[in-house]
Write a protein that holds these residues in place. Structure first.
Motif, PDB file in Angstrom:
ATOM      1  N   ASN A 282      17.705  23.902  31.914  1.00 29.99           N
ATOM      2  CA  ASN A 282      19.153  24.020  32.041  1.00 29.99           C
ATOM      3  C   ASN A 282      19.607  25.243  31.244  1.00 29.99           C
ATOM      4  N   THR A 304      24.820  19.915  27.840  1.00 36.20           N
ATOM      5  CA  THR A 304      24.922  20.077  29.285  1.00 36.20           C
ATOM      6  C   THR A 304      24.998  18.724  29.987  1.00 36.20           C
ATOM      7  N   LEU A 305      25.110  18.774  31.296  1.00 30.15           N
ATOM      8  CA  LEU A 305      25.128  17.552  32.112  1.00 30.15           C
ATOM      9  C   LEU A 305      23.724  16.972  32.286  1.00 30.15           C
ATOM     10  N   SER A 306      22.711  17.696  31.789  1.00 24.67           N
ATOM     11  CA  SER A 306      21.326  17.186  31.816  1.00 24.67           C
ATOM     12  C   SER A 306      20.845  17.060  30.371  1.00 24.67           C
ATOM     13  N   ASP A 365      25.314  24.119  34.577  1.00 20.69           N
ATOM     14  CA  ASP A 365      25.934  22.860  35.019  1.00 20.69           C
ATOM     15  C   ASP A 365      26.619  22.983  36.375  1.00 20.69           C
ATOM     16  N   THR A 368      24.101  23.017  39.033  1.00 15.75           N
ATOM     17  CA  THR A 368      23.454  21.698  39.099  1.00 15.75           C
ATOM     18  C   THR A 368      24.277  20.753  39.985  1.00 15.75           C
ATOM     19  N   CYS A 369      25.584  20.750  39.756  1.00 13.16           N
ATOM     20  CA  CYS A 369      26.461  19.877  40.549  1.00 13.16           C
ATOM     21  C   CYS A 369      26.471  20.297  42.015  1.00 13.16           C
ATOM     22  N   PRO A 385      20.891  14.848  37.690  1.00 15.12           N
ATOM     23  CA  PRO A 385      21.063  16.265  37.338  1.00 15.12           C
ATOM     24  C   PRO A 385      19.767  16.968  36.893  1.00 15.12           C
ATOM     25  N   ALA A 419      27.563  13.687  35.879  1.00 12.78           N
ATOM     26  CA  ALA A 419      27.162  14.783  36.774  1.00 12.78           C
ATOM     27  C   ALA A 419      27.400  14.408  38.238  1.00 12.78           C
TER      28      ALA A 419
END
Ligand SMILES: *Cc1c(COP(=O)(O)O)cnc(C)c1O
Length: 465
Positions: A282, A304-306, A365, A368-369, A385, A419
């Motif tokens: 990420n 982050t979202l991960s 991010d 990723t989405c 994610p 996410a």
């Protein structure tokens, strides 16, 4: 099999001692002093094996004669009996030659169960034999803690203390930890953030005097038994896809601590025909910066979202460096010391060797989405994610579309609702059947202020004597 430290200034140890010790006394990490190798003929014999049979074949050499064969088979069987899918690690096809290896059918819905279910049983075996009680302490931002608790709760010789940041883990993740009410499991919610939890655990390992001589064991991925267990699914998956010398398979691996991808690297060194190994990160992209431009500078941590890949320093990376330095522990020691003051790069020819081994890519991010949404629209498959980062890295780095590319699907999307929501897909993932009552379960945890003395007190008071 003997295990040696990457700094070569600590005694060589047996498998049992490596499992119980964690870091080497010289600050290095333990690695096996050689690797078993499987030829094409052996690989084709392994094609028909179940996951558990294959586990035995692939890892037997690392254990040597330290555990008798039947007992070892029992440990393996126990470790995978709580997986909810018959295949243990099923393959899903997304597209032409594009696959996912689902590693989230274990008790806590993330790939860490593969190693921690096994590690728990291994510890119970060794500790019963030695008649010794230990203390397990770990910090978690979510996945490691619940997998460690589920893996070790049945280990009667261990007391488990897991620190998580209070109100800063997702509800699914908290419930998975705190609804375990066994009397050797202690969840400690720290009024602070994940870094506070982690630095307290580091301090506890440095100065263990508060434990009066009791042994403290690390369950993070510096423990070689975890890496070893993860080698198996590379073999399993490749053999299912018909890998042979002429037909190599590629893998994309979402990674932070370089644990999972290092297992893939070992699998390749053990004779498994792997074409590309893609390191997917990420925004915390130190691994990507190193592989793409020989830049190993520490940067500040990004949340982050991960979150399971949010790291600054990659703890297993030293195991790869050891090989890049021709297994010269002294030279590596010098490099590591130099990096304490000025982080940076390694000699050009060594870096070129690393570049030949791995491809890499970093995904933010926002992207990723988008990938979660795009893949869902294309296939109705909902990625978590971390896995989405793997899929994007695979697509960006792939060189030959005739070669199957497998992304390791490291977690179930239900663990990371934020996410999924941000991606704009129109469904919310549901808990699998065996966890459907999770939100109704009773919880047990203590909220403790952000200071080491309070945590010391808690651990000293509640550990098994
Ligand atoms: C821990 C974790 C990772 C990263 O694993 P490494 O050991 O850093 O390779 C990736 N995805 C998920 C869901 C995880 O829990």
């Amino acid at each position: 099999m003997k295990y040696i430290s990457t700094r070569l200034d600590a005694p060589a140890l047996s498998f049992e001692d490596v499992v119980l010790q964690g870091l080497a006394t010289d600050g290095g990490l333990y690695v096996p002093d050689f690797l078993p190798r499987f030829d094409d003929k052996k690989l084709s014999q392994m094609k028909k094996m179940t996951y558990q049979e294959l586990f035995f074949e692939v890892t037997e050499c690392f254990i040597g004669d330290e555990i008798d064969r039947n007992t070892y088979r029992e440990i393996i069987a126990k470790s995978y009996k709580n997986f909810s899918h018959e295949a243990i690690a099923p393959l899903k096809q997304l597209n032409q030659n594009e696959f996912l290896l689902e590693l989230f059918h274990g008790p806590t819905l993330a790939f860490k169960d593969f190693a921690l279910q096994f590690l728990g049983n291994l510890l119970e075996h060794f500790l019963t034999k030695r008649n010794e009680n230990i203390v397990i302490v770990g910090a978690t931002s979510g996945d490691t803690g619940s997998a460690a608790i589920q893996g070790c709760k049945a280990c009667k010789h261990a007391s488990i203390f897991i620190l998580h940041p209070h109100n800063k883990v997702s509800e699914v993740q908290r419930k998975q930890m705190t609804s375990v009410i066994e009397d050797n499991v202690f969840n400690i919610a720290i009024s602070g953030n994940f870094d506070d939890c982690q630095s307290m655990v580091k301090e506890m390992f440095k100065d263990q005097s508060f434990l009066n001589g009791k042994r403290m064991v690390a369950v993070n991925s510096i423990n070689f038994a975890r890496i070893m267990a993860q080698i198996v699914y590379y073999f399993y998956c490749s053999l299912r896809l018909g890998a042979s010398k002429e037909n190599a398979i590629s893998f994309s691996v979402p990674t932070g601590n370089f644990g999972d991808i290092f297992a893939g690297y070992l699998a390749r060194n053990m004779g498994l025909p792997i074409n590309q190994l893609v390191v997917a990160t990420n925004k915390n992209d130190i691994l990507h910066r190193f592989i793409s431009q020989n830049d190993y500078k520490l940067e500040s941590l990004h949340h982050t979202l991960s979150p399971s890949m949010d790291i600054m320093v990659s703890s297993n990376f030293e195991r790869l460096l050891f090989d890049l330095f021709g297994r010269d522990g002294e030279a590596l020691s010098e490099q590591m010391n130099a990096w304490k003051t000025a982080s940076g790069s390694i000699e050009e020819y060594r870096w070129q060797a690393a570049r030949a081994l791995f491809d890499s890519y970093s995904v933010n991010d926002e992207r990723t989405c988008e990938v979660i949404k795009e893949v869902f629209d294309e296939t109705e498959y909902l990625l978590d994610p971390h896995t989405a980062i793997g899929v994007e890295a695979a697509r960006q780095c792939r060189r030959d579309r005739a070669i199957p590319m497998v992304t390791l699907a490291t977690a179930h999307p239900v663990k990371f609702p934020e996410a999924i929501e941000k991606s704009g897909v129109d469904i919310s993932p549901e808990l699998p059947h065996h966890l459907s009552d999770l939100f109704g379960r009773k919880e047990k945890y203590d909220v403790i202020e952000n200071n080491l003395a309070s945590v010391h007190r808690k651990v000293a008071e509640h550990r098994r004597k």
